[in-house]
Design a protein around this motif. Sequence first.
Motif, PDB file in Angstrom:
ATOM      1  N   ARG A   1       0.814  -1.210   0.000  1.00 34.17           N
ATOM      2  CA  ARG A   1       0.000   0.000   0.000  1.00 34.17           C
ATOM      3  C   ARG A   1       0.848   1.261   0.000  1.00 34.17           C
ATOM      4  O   ARG A   1       0.449   2.272  -0.588  1.00 34.17           O
TER       5      ARG A   1
ATOM      6  N   LEU B   1       2.006   2.047  -3.416  1.00 32.18           N
ATOM      7  CA  LEU B   1       0.801   2.360  -4.201  1.00 32.18           C
ATOM      8  C   LEU B   1       0.311   3.782  -3.910  1.00 32.18           C
ATOM      9  O   LEU B   1      -0.253   4.441  -4.786  1.00 32.18           O
ATOM     10  N   THR B   2       0.526   4.202  -2.676  1.00 32.20           N
ATOM     11  CA  THR B   2       0.126   5.561  -2.306  1.00 32.20           C
ATOM     12  C   THR B   2       0.860   6.583  -3.179  1.00 32.20           C
ATOM     13  O   THR B   2       0.252   7.525  -3.688  1.00 32.20           O
ATOM     14  N   SER B   3       2.161   6.354  -3.350  1.00 38.82           N
ATOM     15  CA  SER B   3       2.953   7.281  -4.159  1.00 38.82           C
ATOM     16  C   SER B   3       2.560   7.194  -5.634  1.00 38.82           C
ATOM     17  O   SER B   3       2.412   8.218  -6.307  1.00 38.82           O
TER      18      SER B   3
ATOM     19  N   LYS C   1      -0.290   6.066  -7.059  1.00 35.17           N
ATOM     20  CA  LYS C   1      -1.633   6.608  -7.285  1.00 35.17           C
ATOM     21  C   LYS C   1      -1.653   8.120  -7.109  1.00 35.17           C
ATOM     22  O   LYS C   1      -2.288   8.855  -7.883  1.00 35.17           O
TER      23      LYS C   1
ATOM     24  N   ARG D   1      -2.526  10.802  -9.970  1.00 37.95           N
ATOM     25  CA  ARG D   1      -3.689  11.668  -9.716  1.00 37.95           C
ATOM     26  C   ARG D   1      -3.309  13.135  -9.901  1.00 37.95           C
ATOM     27  O   ARG D   1      -4.065  13.918 -10.506  1.00 37.95           O
ATOM     28  N   LEU D   2      -2.120  13.499  -9.431  1.00 38.29           N
ATOM     29  CA  LEU D   2      -1.661  14.895  -9.579  1.00 38.29           C
ATOM     30  C   LEU D   2      -1.409  15.228 -11.049  1.00 38.29           C
ATOM     31  O   LEU D   2      -1.757  16.314 -11.519  1.00 38.29           O
TER      32      LEU D   2
ATOM     33  N   LEU E   1      -2.603  20.107 -12.791  1.00 40.31           N
ATOM     34  CA  LEU E   1      -1.873  21.122 -12.011  1.00 40.31           C
ATOM     35  C   LEU E   1      -0.426  21.259 -12.482  1.00 40.31           C
ATOM     36  O   LEU E   1       0.203  22.292 -12.286  1.00 40.31           O
TER      37      LEU E   1
ATOM     38  N   ILE F   1       6.239   9.881  -0.579  1.00 45.13           N
ATOM     39  CA  ILE F   1       4.954  10.322  -0.025  1.00 45.13           C
ATOM     40  C   ILE F   1       5.057  11.774   0.453  1.00 45.13           C
ATOM     41  O   ILE F   1       4.132  12.570   0.255  1.00 45.13           O
TER      42      ILE F   1
ATOM     43  N   ILE G   1       4.667  13.868  -2.718  1.00 38.45           N
ATOM     44  CA  ILE G   1       3.272  13.937  -3.213  1.00 38.45           C
ATOM     45  C   ILE G   1       2.445  14.853  -2.317  1.00 38.45           C
ATOM     46  O   ILE G   1       1.690  15.702  -2.795  1.00 38.45           O
TER      47      ILE G   1
ATOM     48  N   MET H   1       3.268  18.581  -2.809  1.00 37.78           N
ATOM     49  CA  MET H   1       2.637  19.136  -4.016  1.00 37.78           C
ATOM     50  C   MET H   1       1.146  19.353  -3.798  1.00 37.78           C
ATOM     51  O   MET H   1       0.595  20.403  -4.147  1.00 37.78           O
ATOM     52  N   ALA H   2       0.527  18.311  -3.243  1.00 38.34           N
ATOM     53  CA  ALA H   2      -0.927  18.381  -3.065  1.00 38.34           C
ATOM     54  C   ALA H   2      -1.301  19.499  -2.101  1.00 38.34           C
ATOM     55  O   ALA H   2      -2.100  20.378  -2.428  1.00 38.34           O
TER      56      ALA H   2
ATOM     57  N   VAL I   1      -2.322  22.610  -4.232  1.00 40.66           N
ATOM     58  CA  VAL I   1      -3.788  22.562  -4.329  1.00 40.66           C
ATOM     59  C   VAL I   1      -4.436  23.393  -3.234  1.00 40.66           C
ATOM     60  O   VAL I   1      -5.385  24.137  -3.478  1.00 40.66           O
TER      61      VAL I   1
ATOM     62  N   PRO J   1      -3.860   4.179   0.443  1.00 38.47           N
ATOM     63  CA  PRO J   1      -3.486   5.366  -0.335  1.00 38.47           C
ATOM     64  C   PRO J   1      -4.521   6.494  -0.179  1.00 38.47           C
ATOM     65  O   PRO J   1      -5.712   6.204  -0.189  1.00 38.47           O
ATOM     66  N   PHE J   2      -4.035   7.710  -0.053  1.00 32.14           N
ATOM     67  CA  PHE J   2      -4.955   8.844   0.041  1.00 32.14           C
ATOM     68  C   PHE J   2      -5.037   9.513  -1.335  1.00 32.14           C
ATOM     69  O   PHE J   2      -4.171   9.323  -2.199  1.00 32.14           O
ATOM     70  N   ASP J   3      -6.084  10.275  -1.520  1.00 30.70           N
ATOM     71  CA  ASP J   3      -6.256  10.993  -2.783  1.00 30.70           C
ATOM     72  C   ASP J   3      -5.661  12.390  -2.596  1.00 30.70           C
ATOM     73  O   ASP J   3      -6.188  13.183  -1.812  1.00 30.70           O
ATOM     74  N   PRO J   4      -4.547  12.708  -3.293  1.00 35.08           N
ATOM     75  CA  PRO J   4      -3.893  14.002  -3.070  1.00 35.08           C
ATOM     76  C   PRO J   4      -4.806  15.193  -3.376  1.00 35.08           C
ATOM     77  O   PRO J   4      -4.654  16.254  -2.785  1.00 35.08           O
ATOM     78  N   MET J   5      -5.768  14.981  -4.254  1.00 35.03           N
ATOM     79  CA  MET J   5      -6.638  16.099  -4.628  1.00 35.03           C
ATOM     80  C   MET J   5      -7.636  16.433  -3.527  1.00 35.03           C
ATOM     81  O   MET J   5      -8.151  17.547  -3.482  1.00 35.03           O
TER      82      MET J   5
END
Lengths: 556, 126
Positions: free
Chosen positions: A331, A334-336, A338, A342-343, A348, B16, B19, B22-23, B27, B109-113
């Motif tokens: 996970r 996968l966090t990085s 995903k 997503r970014l 952006l 991480i 990411i 940036m987020a 954002v 995993p989290f959603d950066p947005m």
Amino acid sequence: MKQKFDKRRGVQSDLSWVFSALVVSLLLVGAFWAMQTSGRVDSFLLATAVVLLVSAGAGSLKNVIRARNLSGQMMADSMTVALQEQILSEHTIVCVTDTFGTITEVNKNFSETFGYTKDEIIGQPASALYRTDAAGSVYHAALITVKQGSLWSGLEELSDKFGRRITTQTTISPKVGRNGQVVGFVFIRTDVTSAIAQSAEDSRNELVEILRDGVIIYDPWSYEVSYTNDAFIRRSRWATDTKDPKSLNDLFHKHEMQLFQRYLGPLLNNEAHQVMFEFDHASGPVEVLTHAIEDMPGKRSLISVVRDISERKKAEQLKLSSVSTVSHELRTPLTSIKGALRLLDSGLMGEMTHDARKLVNVAHRNSERLLAIVNDILTLEKLHSGNLMISANDVDLRTILTDSAEANAPFAAECNVKFTVEDIGKPAHVRADPQRLMQVMSNLLSNAAKFSPAGSDVKMRIRDSGDVWRVCVEDQGPGIPEHARDTLFDSFIQIEGTQSNAFPSTGLGLTICREIVHRHGGQISFDTKVGEGTTFYFDLEKSVASEMSMNETAVA
Amino acid sequence: MSELKKIMHVDDDEDILEIAKMALEMVDGFELHQFNSGAAALDAFETVAPQLMLLDVMMPGMTGPELSRNVRERHAALNTPFIFMTAKAEQSVCQELYAAGALEVITKPFDPMSLGSQIRDAWSKR
């Protein structure tokens, strides 16, 4: 006077024959018992054999005694013989037959051992006592030997009046008439049933003593303990600190005894051949495997094998925690992945070309898929190890159906199908974990939606099926080809040629469904027709609440 | 209620951190102070004086919950709220973290947005 003399001489010649037979037979009998009793030669049996052979040679004891009385001499000797007769009659089972094998006389021991009164058994064929045809044919062969003037000795398998097995050490001798002819047979028996059982038990116990598992034998009703092996006693922390437990109650605590009572039921009702249960004993987790055995003829006992399963539990725990660790380790990257995708996709970081965006979408979709697999493996692992908590709430299946239709509606829309719920018109209660049932429904619905032709309906319904409610999910898809049906619920099984990039699956969905349904004590299966569609269904036991509400409905 | 601006983010995974930076900066316009170990974060705590801490749970050396305990012991008066991020999404794990005083538990995993709005929501219910 002459007549008397002749008689005496007759007796004496009989006796001389007896003495030569005696030596041989004594050796035989002695050797036999030496074997049977592992070196303990039973002196009583030898004494019996002596007496027996005296009588055998003379035709019968009574003949001997009568002859001696007639002689009017050797009173002391006849006293001895009378005493021998008494010993014989007291300790052995005597039965006399005619030459056809019809019983003409039995002693008190015979009646006591076989349960027949004299009136009942006299006139009956001796062959009726034999337990099996095989035992009967040994008897007939023995009689042929005896008719020729020899003795026959051996073990016999007999039945008493009530069909109980009786094993005897038997010697058959001819009964000789005045003219020296064989006029019948004398059966001298010793009941060795318990000795044989004991000897079998001794060798069994020797085996059991060297086991590492604890073994205990006890009465199924009184819980009186008749045997415990070393390993059992060595296992510490029993309810009481006893080296010689008299009852299961000395060994197990009340709540543990309740487990025994609950699980042994099917054994006692002959519904099961063996039962197994696990519990956490003070010294660690144990598994108890119990069989019913016939300890002694007609006496049922239970034998429980208590196995230490702490190592196995530890291994299971280790496996679980390593799966959980792997899942965690997957996970994090996968966090990085995903997150980065997503970014990028958000725009952006600047606009991407059309093709670049397509590639980012491919990567993103597959990272979603990877995550789904990781989550499914974790769920499955927890289901297998029993670590997934299943709550038991009173659930109306109608609610589960409507909620799952609603929750999965977006997916239905993506697949261009509609989820419909057929109303059963009455409550359908089960004891279940609503969250887990939703998980089953989501898997079944997403499968059905994926394989349904655009514009079709996926129908959900509940059927009243006796003791259970049957939940059905029906699609109009292509059906499941025959070769795929047997393994459909196995892990990572996907039907060839059905993989879709638009709606990827983990291949674990149905395995998870099956595990969850099994954990609820239910069954899951499907009906399918190639070219027409498939109906998946699972059965769950109706709950008491459901019975009650049904009655209420009936009254209303 | 003051507006949330300054966040201390601690995670041992550099990617991480990247990411999240940036987020949350691009954002959501937060001011992010990042550390890759609990010890480094604890040393800098007074200087940074964050309004909120965003902590990874499983970190070598000092775990997220240990760091939060240390901060509370040394700077009890500040009563700085903390949010945990964890890849162990089991219910039991989350419950433990809430029991340890977490304002929120965000699973990876989290959603950066949407990470920023998740943090703001938690901040507002503080």
